[in-house]
Design an enzyme around this catalytic site. Structure first.
Site, PDB file in Angstrom:
ATOM      1  N   CYS A 124       0.909  -0.945   0.006  1.00 48.47           N
ATOM      2  CA  CYS A 124       0.032   0.058   0.018  1.00 48.47           C
ATOM      3  C   CYS A 124       0.740   1.157  -0.153  1.00 48.47           C
ATOM      4  CB  CYS A 124      -1.159  -0.004   1.011  1.00 48.47           C
ATOM      5  SG  CYS A 124      -2.468   1.009   0.819  1.00 48.47           S
ATOM      6  N   HIS A 160      -2.975  -5.261   2.817  1.00 45.77           N
ATOM      7  CA  HIS A 160      -2.857  -5.253   4.207  1.00 45.77           C
ATOM      8  C   HIS A 160      -3.437  -6.571   4.803  1.00 45.77           C
ATOM      9  CE1 HIS A 160      -1.633  -1.097   4.741  1.00 45.77           C
ATOM     10  NE2 HIS A 160      -2.472  -0.850   3.989  1.00 45.77           N
TER      11      HIS A 160
END
Ligand code: GLN
Length: 253
Positions: free
Chosen positions: A94, A194
């Protein structure tokens, strides 16, 4: 055999248990009797980034990404570019993934110039892309189906000739528009996932480990591990997301 792993910016880039990826990499090596060491390079560390086989970079909000910019541009950026060009394996999640690209422009117009190790850029949008999601890795990245969790406002657009890590099956991925997820460049694996990503997706974890080991020792095929719990967790969420996707498709069409 032994792998030297670096956790880059663990002090600022570590969201939603991203550190679990390090634990997973370490354990899957140890279970096979392969040596492993983990070092960190937080903000302000004078130690070099050279000599690592695998670099992990977690995610962070806009605030954390801006907080590390000064440190990044004091020479870490050049070291990251050199490591990528030299074929070090990299897993970036990310905000850490966005950091490898050319720049990130936040949704309110602030521009962060990033590393430029790979040709892509990210632009923040009003709407956040949040939720469990599903993607399939490209053949060069092992082809496995990955279950993940994403939460980002940034929309990432890959440059010509830069391949994604995979194709979105359910959820948003890079930008919610072109069906791509993450990036695969040299030995870099970038993803929006994640969660952490690797414990739920042991095939991808082994793919990354084999990539790092192959650079150092020549082609390596890791012996399989039982992975019963991992496979059950994976198929449970993959089935759920697949079913939700099918329902959404039937509702919208
Ligand atoms: N700040 C970035 C975004 O919102 C990254 C967020 C994250 O790492 N979860 O796009």
């Amino acid at each position: 055999m032994e792998l030297r792993i670096c956790h880059l910016y663990p002090d600022v880039l570590n969201l939603y248990g991203d550190r679990g990826n390090i634990l997973c990499l370490r354990r899957r090596l140890e279970w096979r009797g392969i040596g492993v060491s983990v070092d960190t390079r937080p903000i302000g560390s004078p130690a070099a980034l050279g000599g690592f086989d695998l670099i992990f970079i977690g995610g962070g909000q806009d605030f954390e990404q801006e907080a590390l910019l000064d440190d990044l541009h004091r020479g870490r950026d050049a070291e990251i570019r050199a490591a990528v060009d030299d074929g070090a394996a990299v897993l970036a999640i990310c905000g850490g993934y966005q950091m490898l690209g050319n720049y990130y422009e936040t949704h309110d117009g602030r521009r962060c110039d990033f590393v430029g190790a790979i040709d892509f850029y990210t632009v923040g949008g009003e709407k956040r892309m949040i939720g469990n999601y599903l993607f399939q890795c490209g053949t060069v990245s092992g082809g496995s189906v990955v279950v993940g969790f994403e939460n980002h406002s940034g929309r990432t657009y890959l440059g010509a000739g830069v391949n994604p890590l995979g194709t979105v099956l359910a959820g948003f991925g890079n930008n919610g528009e072109d069906g791509t997820e993450g990036v695969r460049w040299k030995n870099v694996f970038g993803s929006y996932s994640h969660g952490p990503l690797l414990p739920k997706n042991p095939s991808l974890c082994d793919m990354i480990l084999e990539t790092a080991l192959a650079r150092k020792y020549g082609a390596v095929l890791l012996e399989p591990l039982p992975d019963m719990a991992e496979k059950n967790a994976h198929s449970e969420i993959a089935n759920r997301l697949g079913a939700e996707n099918k329902l959404a498709f039937e509702r919208d069409s």
